[in-house]
Structures are given as C-alpha cells and as structure tokens.
Design an enzyme around this catalytic site. Structure first.
Site, PDB file in Angstrom:
ATOM      1  N   ALA A 124       0.846  -1.199   0.000  1.00  0.00           N
ATOM      2  CA  ALA A 124       0.000   0.000   0.000  1.00  0.00           C
ATOM      3  C   ALA A 124       0.881   1.249   0.000  1.00  0.00           C
ATOM      4  O   ALA A 124       2.039   1.234   0.421  1.00  0.00           O
ATOM      5  CB  ALA A 124      -0.904  -0.018   1.225  1.00  0.00           C
ATOM      6  N   MET A 125       0.299   2.368  -0.466  1.00  0.00           N
ATOM      7  CA  MET A 125       1.093   3.587  -0.640  1.00  0.00           C
ATOM      8  C   MET A 125       1.563   4.174   0.691  1.00  0.00           C
ATOM      9  O   MET A 125       2.495   4.970   0.726  1.00  0.00           O
ATOM     10  CB  MET A 125       0.290   4.632  -1.413  1.00  0.00           C
ATOM     11  CG  MET A 125      -1.017   5.021  -0.777  1.00  0.00           C
ATOM     12  SD  MET A 125      -1.904   6.151  -1.851  1.00  0.00           S
ATOM     13  CE  MET A 125      -3.531   6.138  -1.101  1.00  0.00           C
ATOM     14  N   ARG A 126       0.938   3.773   1.796  1.00  0.00           N
ATOM     15  CA  ARG A 126       1.395   4.286   3.090  1.00  0.00           C
ATOM     16  C   ARG A 126       2.717   3.632   3.522  1.00  0.00           C
ATOM     17  O   ARG A 126       3.375   4.098   4.444  1.00  0.00           O
ATOM     18  CB  ARG A 126       0.320   4.072   4.155  1.00  0.00           C
ATOM     19  CG  ARG A 126      -0.032   2.622   4.413  1.00  0.00           C
ATOM     20  CD  ARG A 126      -1.138   2.525   5.464  1.00  0.00           C
ATOM     21  NE  ARG A 126      -1.555   1.138   5.681  1.00  0.00           N
ATOM     22  CZ  ARG A 126      -2.466   0.503   4.977  1.00  0.00           C
ATOM     23  NH1 ARG A 126      -3.058   1.123   3.962  1.00  0.00           N
ATOM     24  NH2 ARG A 126      -2.805  -0.745   5.245  1.00  0.00           N
ATOM     25  N   TYR A 127       3.073   2.521   2.857  1.00  0.00           N
ATOM     26  CA  TYR A 127       4.309   1.815   3.202  1.00  0.00           C
ATOM     27  C   TYR A 127       5.464   2.161   2.258  1.00  0.00           C
ATOM     28  O   TYR A 127       6.618   2.194   2.680  1.00  0.00           O
ATOM     29  CB  TYR A 127       4.088   0.299   3.177  1.00  0.00           C
ATOM     30  CG  TYR A 127       3.046  -0.183   4.154  1.00  0.00           C
ATOM     31  CD1 TYR A 127       3.203   0.015   5.519  1.00  0.00           C
ATOM     32  CD2 TYR A 127       1.898  -0.838   3.710  1.00  0.00           C
ATOM     33  CE1 TYR A 127       2.245  -0.420   6.419  1.00  0.00           C
ATOM     34  CE2 TYR A 127       0.936  -1.278   4.607  1.00  0.00           C
ATOM     35  CZ  TYR A 127       1.110  -1.065   5.964  1.00  0.00           C
ATOM     36  OH  TYR A 127       0.163  -1.489   6.850  1.00  0.00           O
ATOM     37  N   THR A 128       5.159   2.347   0.991  1.00  0.00           N
ATOM     38  CA  THR A 128       6.238   2.540   0.012  1.00  0.00           C
ATOM     39  C   THR A 128       6.714   3.987  -0.017  1.00  0.00           C
ATOM     40  O   THR A 128       5.991   4.910   0.364  1.00  0.00           O
ATOM     41  CB  THR A 128       5.777   2.133  -1.394  1.00  0.00           C
ATOM     42  OG1 THR A 128       4.659   2.939  -1.763  1.00  0.00           O
ATOM     43  CG2 THR A 128       5.381   0.667  -1.433  1.00  0.00           C
TER      44      THR A 128
END
Length: 749
Positions: A124-128
């Site tokens: 998810a974009m919150r991790y990358t």
C-alpha cells in the site's frame, strides 16, 4: 445544437433527450480519448502520468533527494491536479516504477513495488517511498524555461503543464497501453539509442522512408532478455502501418540433462507458466517431463527448471511444444495510436511519429531559446542603466537625496527607462564600489555573446537542427543502454500431437464377429485364444503401436479411424466398435489396418477390382468415417492386404473357379479412394450372378513363396514356379491344379 433548444411556457429551456444524450456521450468520449487513455506524442504520457511526474517535481522529489512516502505524492496529485480515485493514481505510479514493466522507469521506488511474477503484489502507498529517477529529468529539465503551455487545474486554483518538454521521444521508449471509447492504444517500448539514431537520420534526411528508419530502429526492445521472434519484414510492416502483432519467446539452455528457462516474455508470469506445464503433466500430455522446479532468486530473477525423463528426450521438441502451449511464447498487439501535435488521435507510422516529435522538439527548443533571449535582453537593458548610474554616481546620489520623485528625475536626467530607473533605486550601498563597474562590463560582454549566439541559432534552420541533434546525442550518451530483447527469427512452434505424447508400445488390436474391439499389449498374442462373449468369436486382428491409429473397413467400403491407445484392454471382452463410430445400421467389419502414416494397403472387392492406398489417406477426422473403396453392384469387400513395397512385388488373385492370375503390383494404381482397376478378369454375366468372384488376394516379393490353401491341402510355389500364372493385369488367369481349385485362401511365406 441551438435549433433543438426550445423555450417552454414557464420560460425554461427544453432540449430533446436524443440531442442531450448524444452530446453527453460525445463529450465523455472525447474526454476519455484526450484526457485519460491515449498518450501525447510530445512527452509520451497520459494525463495521470504527467500529473504524477509534475507533482513529484514540485515536491522536490528529484533523483538526488531523499525518498518520501508515496501517499504524499498521491495526495498532492489528487488534491491539486487529478480529482480521481487514489488507487488509480497509485497504480499508475507503481507501473512507472517497475523496471520489468517500463523500459526506462520514471520513478525510483523503495519498498515492495510488485514482482514480475505478480505485478499487482505491491504494498500500500502508506508503506512505500518514492522519488523521480534520473531519466525523468529528460521530461522536466526544461519545464521552467518557457517551453510549454500551461492550463488551469480542475478548480482553477493552480496551473499545470499541457505536456512536458521531453528531450527524447518517450512515446516510443516506454510505450503504453490504453483503452478509450471506440479506440485503443498498444505501443511497445524501444531502445533509446536506436530511436535517437533514427531521429538524427530523419533530421538529416526529412524524406527518409520507414525502411531506412528501420535500419536504425531494429524493433521493439522490452525490459526483458527474452527474444523478439517476429521476422524483420513483419516488423517493418508494423512500422509502416502502425498496426500489427509481434511475438516473444523465452530464453532457455541445457544444464546437464535439465532444461533451464532464464528469461520470460514481457509480462509473463513464471508461476503461471509452471502451473500450465504441471497441468499438462497431470493430464499425461507431457510424459517426457518428470519434474519442475522454480529456482529463481535475487541472483537469477528467472530460473525455471524442467527435468526430462531421460537424456534421450529431445529437449528442442519439448520446448517447441511448450512454446506452442504455454506463455513461454506470447503475442503482443501493436496499435500505435496517440494524440498528435494537432491534438487529434491517430494511428501513426514510424516516420510520422518521429517526424511529428522532431517538429515538437524543434518548436520546444525554439521556445526555450526565445525565452532565454528575452531574459538576456532584459538583463542587458538593466545593465545599460546600471552602467549609466556608476558613471554618474555622485549625481545619481544627489538626485536620490534631494528629489521628491527620484525615479522621474533619473529618467528625465539620463534618458533611461522605468525599468532601468527602478533597478538603480534598488541598488544596495555595498554595490556602489568601484569594482562593480568591471563586473557590469564583464556581464555585458558575456550576455552579448550569448545573445548573438541565440540569435544566430534562431535565424538559421541548419544551426537549429545541429542543436537538436547535439542535445539528442547528449541524452543518448547519458541514458542510453544496449538492447535487451534480442531479435531472432524463429520457426513457428508446434505442439505435440496426441500420437507424439503416447508411448509407442507394441499392441495387437482384436475385433470379434459381433463387432467388439479391444487391444492387447505385445505382438505375441493369440487372438483366437482370448475370452469372447457367449455366441461371439474372433474375426480380425492387426498389429501396430499404441500411438498409431486403427483404420477399420466396413462391408460398404467405408473407413473409420479409432485411436489404439484409447481401446479397452484385452483382459476384458472389449466394447462395441459402433459406440466409437457412426456406422450405418447393420454394418459389419471386414478389415483392420495399422501402421505408420505412409504405410500402404491393397484394397480390393471380390468383383476383381482393387488399388493401393496409403493409410494416411484412409484416416478420417470424425466418427462418420470416409468413403474408401467403391463396390460394384453385388460385390463384397476383401480383407485389406499390407503392402511393404510396390517395386519387385507381385499380386496374386484367385477366383472361386480356381483361376489364379499373378502380375506386377506396380500395374495397380495408388489412389486415395475409388473402385480401382481390374485385377483379374471375370465374365460380367458370371460376376453379376455371383457365380464367380475373387476368393483371395495376396502380395508377394520376388524372393517369397505363395502358399495356396485348399482345405487341408497346401501348395507352396516360388515366383519361378508361378510362370504359368504370370500375365497382364485384368487377364482371366489359369486354372490351379486339381485338388486346389476350391481355394480357401492365399498366404505368403
């Protein structure tokens, strides 16, 4: 449109539903085509991609900066420029970061951004985290230099670039796919050095043909080491029309006895390919393969191992089959549809794409030079004013101290412009030193030289071309690399036929009087001794291999084909042959044939007619069979006789009257079907009345003996002893000796 608008009694405008829906659909179609699905020829980007790259540059996420959370970029994109779903924006971002999807990635990602096996397995974009790559600089470096038009964003609060000032034809380099309304695009990626080389050739030869450009652009270059196997002539046709399809094939090599697959076609999944091969193994369609392994790791991103059953297995044939039946070979549609510099979508040929892009690039370079020239002229103008001030510094200071409106006084006293006066008034005290005059004159000289150089380029098309060529070569030196996808012409892959994958074991096929069929392993089987149903008994048998078809001839002369490997075991009593074929009611069977496709058999009727047929010509593709032997009225089918050779072989035919004729087999025609030619002459009246007919026929070689069987009596004759019966085809023949005129059959020893 205005004609269809009416004013109602209440003063409200009214429009027909047809007109409204037609306009709404057309507006939506144009939006999807121009603002969503198709790339622009200028920068090769769709709007969402362009907005992502621009937003990241505005956030300062250059290649030299630190990575930042992807969610921040996505938030900026949807909040400022692209009011759509965050997942759609993030997926577009992910695609631009995947080195196995993009030939020249625009985003440098940190974290889980998917894998070639499953491109959608990204976190998810919150991790990358992400930032732009160095290559993105070819799209952005000239953005602030007056090179592009700017449009208001969706709420009018900000401006965004209509396109990016690409220094290379990115539309070909990274390619794209998209589906709009009524049209789609599928542009494959290409190699930067090859495309730049073609651009330079087109700059020097504006009328260059596609075939000339194809000497530079050899073909698509995907981000994988797999082979592009489409012939060069077909690739050239694709570049000429803008449409077509191309094929890619995996790379493999032998490691000992094992087959190792080291590169897969673009967007092919290794796990899916292993599933496809495993499914064939379970279905027993790949008996020559015993095991599969996935040995892929960081050092070897693709390493699929196929283990053959033995070292005698033909690995080339196995891979040829896998290419035809799995994703180890893939086809890709090519549809080079894009929005041209005229703002309209069009499928373009290679020369049109490069020609239009060079037109755009030349215009962009001109705008950049004009922008810079304007800046230089403005600065020179200010420097002229500053020089006046330094040469008259005491008077300037006096005016500023004593005058109420010093700007007007300066303009009136020295004849300078408003801009120059403003620059003088903005001077700081520390800049009034004597050295400043030297700096001003030095800067004037530099800017004057730059101005002259820019004006020379703008005034000469040849110099402009030289500059564009130089900048293209710089980009190729900085970002170019060697071709990844080798271009190799390969033959068409062919899957194994059903016969190829079946073990070639010896079998004996047995047919009973009541039409029950079965297959026994081996050739040392006594078919008469097998167990039969009550009231049934042995009728016909033939020998062959389990991977060969069995051709059955019925009493009407029709041939049917069944697969030997699918027949029931001889341990039981078999099954009715009529369950496998669509024979006419009451049909009974007179012949069984097996062998290689080029095997030959003598087909004959007891009316004395016959011909030689190839087994391949007798095989039918459906249950209805095919007509093989045409029977004269009242005639019956004789059992087929195997023919090992035609030259130096003879045919012996015996009638019920004990007449025998021997003649060269070569006198009979080789046919696919028909009545055949007359073998032995029987008077037509006797034949019609069934008073005389052929009882047996045999084919013998020159070194063999013919055995005549009459009850318990056997007469064995060599060819030299058959001179009395030798004659021309169709003759009456001669009577056999007394005691052998009631012949039961013929045999060859």
């Amino acid at each position: 449109m205005t004609d269809s608008i009416a004013i109602g009694a209440d003063g409200v405008e009214q429009i027909s539903l047809k007109t409204y829906t037609e306009k709404a659909y057309l507006d939506y179609s144009m939006y999807v085509i121009l603002d969503r699905a198709l790339p622009n020829i200028a920068d090769g980007l769709k709007p969402v991609q362009r907005r992502i790259v621009y937003a990241m540059s505005e956030l300062g996420l250059k290649a030299s900066s630190k990575h930042k959370k992807s969610a921040r970029t996505v938030g900026d994109v949807i909040g400022k420029f692209h009011p759509h779903g965050d997942s759609a924006v993030y997926e577009a971002m992910v695609l631009m970061s995947q080195s196995f999807s993009y030939r020249y990635p625009l985003i440098d990602g940190q974290g889980n951004w998917g894998s070639p096996d499953d491109p959608k397995s990204f976190a998810a974009m919150r991790y990358t985290e992400s930032r732009l790559t160095r290559y993105a600089d070819v799209l952005l470096s000239e953005l602030a230099l007056g090179t592009v038009d700017w449009n208001p964003n969706f709420d009018g609060g900000l401006d965004e670039p209509a396109n990016l000032p690409a220094r290379v034809p990115n539309v070909l380099l990274n390619g794209t796919t998209g589906i709009a309304v009524g049209m789609a695009t599928d542009i494959p990626p290409h190699n930067l050095r090859e495309v730049v080389s073609a651009c330079i050739h087109l700059l020097d030869n504006p009328k260059a043909s596609v075939s000339e450009l194809c000497e530079h652009v050899l073909g698509p270059d995907f981000p994988t080491d797999a082979e592009v196997i489409t012939p060069q002539s077909e690739l050239q046709k694709i570049y000429e029309t803008g449409r077509g399809s191309l094929r890619m094939r995996a790379l493999w090599h032998k490691d000992g006895d094992d087959i190792v697959i080291s590169a897969l076609p673009h967007q092919a999944s290794g796990s899916k390919i292993l599933e496809q091969i495993a499914a064939q193994m379970q279905a027993k369609k790949l008996p020559m393969v015993v095991d599969l392994r996935d040995e892929s790791d960081h050092e070897n991103p693709t390493r699929l191992v196929v283990i053959p059953r033995s070292n005698r297995v033909d690995c080339e044939a196995v891979m040829n089959h896998l290419f035809a039946t799995t994703d180890l070979e893939k086809s890709y549609r090519v549809n080079m549809n894009m929005i041209g510099i005229n703002g309209r979508p069009q499928v373009k040929s290679l020369d049109l794409i490069l020609g239009e892009w060079l037109e755009f690039r030349t215009a962009t370079t001109r705008r950049r030079l004009e922008f810079r020239l304007d800046k230089v002229l403005k600065r020179l103008h200010i420097l002229d004013g500053l020089l006046v001030a330094y040469l008259n510094i005491d008077e300037v200071i006096a005016i500023i101290r004593e005058e109420d409106k010093p700007k007007l006084a300066l303009m009136a006293r020295f004849g300078i412009s408003d801009t120059q006066a403003e620059a003088i008034l903005d001077l700081k005290l520390r800049n009034l030193a004597k050295l400043e005059e030297m700096k001003i004159r030095g800067e004037q000289d530099e800017l004057a030289a730059e101005r002259d150089g820019i004006e020379q380029i703008l005034g000469s098309s040849r110099r402009m071309k030289t500059l564009v060529r130089k900048e293209l070569l710089q980009a190729a030196d900085e970002f170019g690399d060697d071709r990844r996808s080798p271009l190799v012409t390969r033959g068409e892959a062919k899957a194994f036929s059903e016969e190829d994958v079946i073990a070639a074991d010896p079998v004996t096929v047995v047919l009973s009087e009541m039409g029950w069929i079965r297959a026994a392993k081996g050739h040392d089987v006594d078919p008469v001794a097998l167990n039969y149903k009550s009231g049934d008994r042995f009728k016909l048998a033939t020998q062959g291999k389990s991977n060969q078809p069995v051709v059955v001839l019925d009493h009407t002369g029709r041939a049917y084909t069944v697969a030997a490997h699918s027949l029931p075991s001889a341990r039981g009593q078999g099954e009715p042959l009529t369950g496998r074929i669509n024979a006419q009611s009451g049909a009974h069977f007179e012949g069984l044939m097996m062998g290689a496709e080029n095997s030959q058999f003598l087909l004959a009727s007891d009316a004395g007619y016959g011909f030689v047929a190839k087994l391949a010509d007798l095989q039918g593709k459906n249950k209805a069979g095919k007509a093989a032997l045409t029977l004269p009225k009242g005639a019956k089918v004789l059992p087929p006789v195997p023919v090992t050779a035609i030259e130096d072989h003879y045919l012996a035919a015996v009638t019920t009257e004990g007449r025998m004729l021997v003649f060269p087999l070569a006198d009979l025609p080789v046919m696919a079907r028909g009545k055949g030619n007359k073998m032995i002459g029987i008077p037509s009246a006797r034949a019609a009345a069934r008073e005389e007919y052929v009882i047996a026929a045999a084919v013998m070689g020159a070194q063999q003996s013919l055995k005549v069987i009459a009850g318990k009596r056997h007469l064995s004759l060599k060819l030299s002893e058959l001179e009395h019966y030798l004659g021309d085809r169709g003759r009456r023949g001669h009577k056999l000796p007394r005691g052998f005129q009631r012949v039961d059959g013929l045999a060859v020893e």
